[in-house]
Structures are given as C-alpha cells and as structure tokens.
Design a protein around this motif. Structure first.
Motif, PDB file in Angstrom:
ATOM      1  N   ALA A  95       0.774  -1.166   0.013  1.00 16.38           N
ATOM      2  CA  ALA A  95       0.083  -0.053  -0.050  1.00 16.38           C
ATOM      3  C   ALA A  95       0.894   1.275  -0.085  1.00 16.38           C
ATOM      4  O   ALA A  95       2.126   1.289   0.477  1.00 16.38           O
ATOM      5  CB  ALA A  95      -0.680   0.087   1.159  1.00 16.38           C
ATOM      6  N   GLU A  96       0.346   2.293  -0.274  1.00 20.27           N
ATOM      7  CA  GLU A  96       1.029   3.826  -0.510  1.00 20.27           C
ATOM      8  C   GLU A  96      -0.042   4.714  -0.098  1.00 20.27           C
ATOM      9  O   GLU A  96      -1.210   4.756  -0.305  1.00 20.27           O
ATOM     10  CB  GLU A  96       1.586   3.939  -2.078  1.00 20.27           C
ATOM     11  CG  GLU A  96       2.642   2.841  -2.492  1.00 20.27           C
ATOM     12  CD  GLU A  96       3.055   3.090  -3.710  1.00 20.27           C
ATOM     13  OE1 GLU A  96       4.288   3.589  -4.043  1.00 20.27           O
ATOM     14  OE2 GLU A  96       2.442   2.713  -4.736  1.00 20.27           O
ATOM     15  N   ARG A  97       0.725   5.876   0.124  1.00 21.22           N
ATOM     16  CA  ARG A  97      -0.077   7.012   0.250  1.00 21.22           C
ATOM     17  C   ARG A  97      -1.302   7.305   1.218  1.00 21.22           C
ATOM     18  O   ARG A  97      -2.297   7.203   0.876  1.00 21.22           O
ATOM     19  CB  ARG A  97      -0.572   7.511  -1.365  1.00 21.22           C
ATOM     20  CG  ARG A  97       0.585   7.942  -2.243  1.00 21.22           C
ATOM     21  CD  ARG A  97      -0.037   8.597  -3.465  1.00 21.22           C
ATOM     22  NE  ARG A  97      -1.060   7.817  -3.972  1.00 21.22           N
ATOM     23  CZ  ARG A  97      -0.636   6.645  -4.701  1.00 21.22           C
ATOM     24  NH1 ARG A  97       0.544   6.125  -4.886  1.00 21.22           N
ATOM     25  NH2 ARG A  97      -1.655   5.695  -5.132  1.00 21.22           N
ATOM     26  N   GLY A  98      -0.593   7.176   2.378  1.00 18.61           N
ATOM     27  CA  GLY A  98      -1.923   7.207   3.476  1.00 18.61           C
ATOM     28  C   GLY A  98      -1.608   8.445   4.613  1.00 18.61           C
ATOM     29  O   GLY A  98      -0.827   9.380   4.102  1.00 18.61           O
ATOM     30  N   ARG A  99      -2.203   8.608   5.503  1.00 26.14           N
ATOM     31  CA  ARG A  99      -1.928   9.513   6.522  1.00 26.14           C
ATOM     32  C   ARG A  99      -2.329   8.946   7.961  1.00 26.14           C
ATOM     33  O   ARG A  99      -2.980   8.227   8.217  1.00 26.14           O
ATOM     34  CB  ARG A  99      -2.564  10.905   6.103  1.00 26.14           C
ATOM     35  CG  ARG A  99      -4.024  10.850   6.043  1.00 26.14           C
ATOM     36  CD  ARG A  99      -4.837  12.011   6.073  1.00 26.14           C
ATOM     37  NE  ARG A  99      -6.188  11.954   6.369  1.00 26.14           N
ATOM     38  CZ  ARG A  99      -6.823  11.285   5.211  1.00 26.14           C
ATOM     39  NH1 ARG A  99      -6.671  10.965   4.084  1.00 26.14           N
ATOM     40  NH2 ARG A  99      -8.226  10.863   5.506  1.00 26.14           N
ATOM     41  N   ILE A 100      -1.645   9.694   8.717  1.00 27.39           N
ATOM     42  CA  ILE A 100      -1.977   9.504  10.147  1.00 27.39           C
ATOM     43  C   ILE A 100      -2.089  11.184  10.854  1.00 27.39           C
ATOM     44  O   ILE A 100      -1.217  11.752  10.581  1.00 27.39           O
ATOM     45  CB  ILE A 100      -0.817   8.772  10.888  1.00 27.39           C
ATOM     46  CG1 ILE A 100      -1.015   7.226  10.695  1.00 27.39           C
ATOM     47  CG2 ILE A 100      -0.879   8.943  12.438  1.00 27.39           C
ATOM     48  CD1 ILE A 100      -0.185   6.447  11.477  1.00 27.39           C
ATOM     49  N   GLU A 101      -3.333  11.159  11.395  1.00 26.31           N
ATOM     50  CA  GLU A 101      -3.208  12.422  12.129  1.00 26.31           C
ATOM     51  C   GLU A 101      -3.009  12.507  13.769  1.00 26.31           C
ATOM     52  O   GLU A 101      -3.445  11.547  14.347  1.00 26.31           O
ATOM     53  CB  GLU A 101      -4.994  12.918  12.188  1.00 26.31           C
ATOM     54  CG  GLU A 101      -5.178  13.484  10.996  1.00 26.31           C
ATOM     55  CD  GLU A 101      -6.771  13.451  10.626  1.00 26.31           C
ATOM     56  OE1 GLU A 101      -7.429  13.628  11.340  1.00 26.31           O
ATOM     57  OE2 GLU A 101      -7.077  12.859   9.339  1.00 26.31           O
ATOM     58  N   ILE A 102      -2.054  13.460  13.875  1.00 22.99           N
ATOM     59  CA  ILE A 102      -1.519  13.559  15.423  1.00 22.99           C
ATOM     60  C   ILE A 102      -1.830  15.024  15.973  1.00 22.99           C
ATOM     61  O   ILE A 102      -2.375  15.687  15.441  1.00 22.99           O
ATOM     62  CB  ILE A 102      -0.083  13.358  15.416  1.00 22.99           C
ATOM     63  CG1 ILE A 102       0.561  14.711  14.525  1.00 22.99           C
ATOM     64  CG2 ILE A 102       0.543  12.067  14.819  1.00 22.99           C
ATOM     65  CD1 ILE A 102       2.038  14.784  14.916  1.00 22.99           C
TER      66      ILE A 102
END
Ligand code: ADP
Ligand code: MG
Ligand code: ZN
Length: 472
Positions: free
Chosen positions: A102-109
C-alpha cells in the motif's frame, strides 16, 4: 549569530504481526521459546525449499492500510533484498520493493492541542531476520533463528515530522491503531514495534532538505524523543562549526545518552533488489478490500468522537481514554454499570492510566463511586478506600465497614466535633468573631482532622458557620 534550524524527521516502523505462524512457513511466531526450536527448512533457508505466503499476513497489512487511509496496490510483488549477515541464513531477505502492499496514506496527530497530518509513504511486507546473541557468552556468538520469517510490516512516513514531540505523537498514534486492529501487540521492549528515525536539519526557511542520519536501536517512546533531540543538537553543532553532516546510520546509546556512528548509510542499489522468483505476485481485488474493510473495528478517532457525544465527557477526557483500547473498554464497562461518565473518567485518568494491567474490576470502581455519590464516604476517604481496594482486592463497601470509614453526616456527631475544636482554640474563636473570617478554613481543617477525614464536608461547613456566628 547562530543560524536558526528546523528539524526534518521521517520514521520507519517495523511492526511484528500477530499471526500465529510465520510469513512463509508454518513455524510458530511465539516469543521467548528455546532458541532455534521454532524453525524448519524454509525459515532456515535450506537450498531447494519454497516459501508459501501466509494469507493472514496480507489481510493484517490490508487492515492497517485501510485504517491509515492508504491506497492498496492491485498487484503485490515480493523482492529479494540481498545482504550477508549471520542472522540471515538465506543471504537475502524477502521484502517488497517496487510494488508494495500500500502507498500514500496519513495519520493524524495532535501536539499541544494542534492537529497535524503526517503522510505515510508506503506499507510493505517482509520477513524478519534472526537474532545474534553475544551477551553472557565468552569468545563466541550464537544465532537464534526463531525470529527468522516472523512477519513484519514496514510503515514508512514522509519527512513531515518537525520535532521529537511530533515523532513521539506519531508513534503512539500508529501503535494505538495497530493494537486496536489487533494486528500487532505493540510491545516495544520485546521488539514487536521497532522504530528507525531519520533526522536532518535545515536553516529555517530553506526549502531543500539537509543530509539525514538514520537512528536505530530505539526501544521506547522516551528514548525516541531523547535520541532525536540529541541528534538535532549534534547536527546543529556540526553545521555551526562549519562541518557537514555525513549520511550514516547511528545507534542510540542508552547508557551514555548519545548517538554513535554505526555504519555509512547503504542505498537501495547496494541490495541488488530483484523480484522474488519463488513467489507469484499477489492480486488484491476490490472485493477482497471491501471484505476486509467490513472487519475493521471502531478506531481511536471514531471512538473518541462517540465518547464525547454519547457520554457527554470533555474531548480531552475522550482522547485520553481512547489512547488505549483496554482503558476505553474498561471505561465503557464501568459506565454501563453506573451511569456517571465524568466521575468514572476522573478516577481512571487520575489513578489507572499508568497501570500495565487494570488492577480492579469495573464493579469495584463503580461500587466505590456510588458510595461517594450516596454520601456514604467522602471523596477524601475514597482515596484511602481506593488504595485499599487495589491492595486487598476487596469491594469498597467491605473495606468501609471493616475500617470504620463511614462518613459522619449526622448533626449531633459533627456538632460535638466542632465543640471540641472550638474549646481547644478559644483565641481563634474570639479572633474569628472579631472579624478575622479567614480563620474559617482553619476550623474546617481541624474538625476534618479530628474526624479522621470522615466528616461530611457540606454538613460541616453549614454547622460550623452557624456555631461560630452564634456566641454561646
Ligand atoms: P531507506 O530505506 O534507505 O532508509 P527511504 O527513502 O525509504 O530510505 O527513506 C526512509 C525515511 O527517511 C523515510 O521515512 C523518509 O521520510 C525519511 N527521509 C528522507 N529524506 C529525509 C531527510 N532529508 N530528512 C529526514 N528524513 C528523511
Ligand atoms: Mg531506512
Ligand atoms: Zn519455518
């Protein structure tokens, strides 16, 4: 004047997946067994053996990809990463290179109340290597291959992180997501959640990144922060002295609290990656993705929002309570027994967050809170009861009865305590009556003291006020 620098950080996390068997053979993945007892010709890298992919490994990584908003590739290709090391019997590691899962994700901090998105570059699958053992052995090193072939997910972030606090927040969030998904136990000490930190600095305002170093061997959130902070300072000093940063891999020395050079940084071409000829590419259909999406549990963000709406607790409480699935479940179990969410939240946040295992049952905690609400014990006494409950595992009511901790609420008993205290301090009574009103607190404190902390504070205030005002 010294230049102002900005730190640029990208993290690579290796998460060991909670499958029962290894990624390419049927050997057990359990931790702490007799060295080399969990091996077979496949994970020992014997000639002529063939790896067979564990489907669960792919599904666990798919869950992680969906939870971190990544795009799952329709075709996955394994690749050989060639290098020699005693803990790698095959002479190569099966990993993924050009076609990752998988590619190109995000995590919110969130740091200091401010939200920020950290982009994820890629998530790929690979097998773990074995372990060299040097400690406690003279003139030799041993190799334990139980870990060889244990499934790993490598989760690589973009260099979007700007401070050690953000790095720690990202890691905690990622770990939390993995634990919620039940794909990794998140245990840093046992090495099932490992992090390499890439750190560079650049003059504030400059667009181009500086040369990075890669920090390895950091096995706690605290050390991640310390190692990054040390490395930022070290790089600043090098640049200020007119030197330049060498791209290299450095180790965090826990004892000396410094980073030390380990080796010059290798690049992808050093590994001579090529497609793994023993494994066919894995096709991931959109149907399969949708099937996996349906199995996703409620994730921390969603749980946090629901706690605020459903239980009417402050967002801060909700965010603290959902930082661990175990705590969140405990909270909900308590609320379903006794609907006082805020009081329950207060007790959990104040006294239970740092416990490895929650040391009491939901029934015990809510039983105690109920005693406070009914006026049977005071909030102050509750602290004692709470401690006692942890020690003896008895219920609050039993402790209160045994130790005679019932709150004193009847007028007569409280009045007699007040009388006693007033008789002991006639000058203060006189002073108070002459207008020194701040002595009121002194009397409250004294009565509380002689009551052993058991006087009902509301009653006490009321009766004391009357007594002091009426000259006898
Ligand atoms: P490798 O696999 O050789 O370590 P990658 O290209 O996969 O190299 O990058 C590894 C990590 O380094 C990524 O998390 C990326 O965000 C981070 N990174 C890349 N360049 C920089 C930089 N200049 N400063 C800090 N981190 C960086
Ligand atoms: Mg790297
Ligand atoms: Zn095996």
């Amino acid at each position: 004047m010294a230049t102002k620098y900005e730190a640029v950080i990208g993290l690579e996390v290796h998460a060991q997946m909670l499958t029962r068997s290894k990624i390419f053979c049927g050997c057990s993945t359990s931790f702490g067994s007799q060295p080399n007892s969990q091996t077979c010709p496949v994970c020992l890298g014997m000639p002529g053996v063939l790896p067979v992919l564990n489907k669960k490994v792919v599904e666990f990584a798919m869950k992680t990809a969906l939870a971190t908003h990544c795009t799952i590739g329709p075709l996955n290709q394994f690749a050989r990463k060639n290098y020699f090391y005693p803990d790698l019997p095959k002479g190569y590691q099966i990993s993924q290179f050009e076609l990752p899962l998988a590619e190109r994700g995000r995590i919110e901090i969130e740091v200091n109340g401010e939200g920020k998105k950290i982009r994820i570059t890629r998530i790929h699958l690979e097998e773990d290597a074995g372990k060299n053992i040097h400690e406690g052995i003279e003139d030799a090193s041993y190799v334990d291959l139980n870990r060889t072939g244990v499934p790993l997910m490598e989760i690589v972030s973009e260099p979007d992180i700007r401070s050690s606090e953000e790095a720690a927040a990202y890691l905690k969030k990622l770990r939390n997501i993995l634990v919620y998904l039940e794909v990794c136990d998140g245990n840093l000490e046992e090495g099932s959640f490992r992090c390499d930190a890439n750190v560079s600095i650049r003059p504030a305002g400059q667009a181009a990144f500086g040369t990075r170093t890669e920090l390895k061997n950091i096995n706690s959130f605290r050390f991640v922060q310390k190692a990054i902070d040390f490395e930022i300072k070290r790089q600043e000093q090098v640049l200020e002295e007119g030197g330049r940063i060498i791209q290299e891999t450095r180790l965090w020395d826990t004892q000396k609290q410094v980073t030390v050079p380990m080796r010059s940084k290798e690049s992808a071409h050093d590994y001579r990656y090529f497609p793994e000829p023993d494994l066919v590419p894995v096709k991931i259909s959109s149907e399969w993705i949708e099937e996996i999406r349906k199995t996703l549990p409620e994730l921390p963000e969603a749980k946090k929002e629901r706690f605020v709406l459903e239980y009417d607790i402050p967002p801060y409480d909700a965010s603290v309570l959902t930082q661990s699935k175990k705590i969140a479940n405990f909270f909900e179990a308590c609320v379903s027994l006794y609907h006082q969410p805020k009081a329950i939240s207060n007790w959990i946040m104040g006294d239970l967050l740092n416990e490895e295992e929650i040391p009491l049952s939901p029934e015990q905690l809510t039983g105690m809170i109920e005693l406070i609400d009914k006026g049977v014990i005071s909030g102050k006494i509750a602290k004692t009861v709470f401690e006692e409950m942890l020690k003896t595992k008895k219920d609050a009511r039993a402790i209160v009865e045994e130790k005679g901790l019932l709150q004193i609420s009847d007028d007569e008993s409280i009045l007699s305590l007040i009388d006693r205290v007033m008789k002991e301090s006639p000058e203060n009574v006189e002073q108070y009556r002459k207008g020194k009103e701040k002595l009121f607190g002194f009397f409250v404190g004294q009565v509380m003291k002689v009551s052993g902390g058991k006087a009902n504070p509301v009653k006490l205030n009321e009766l004391l006020f009357k007594k002091l005002k009426t000259p006898s």
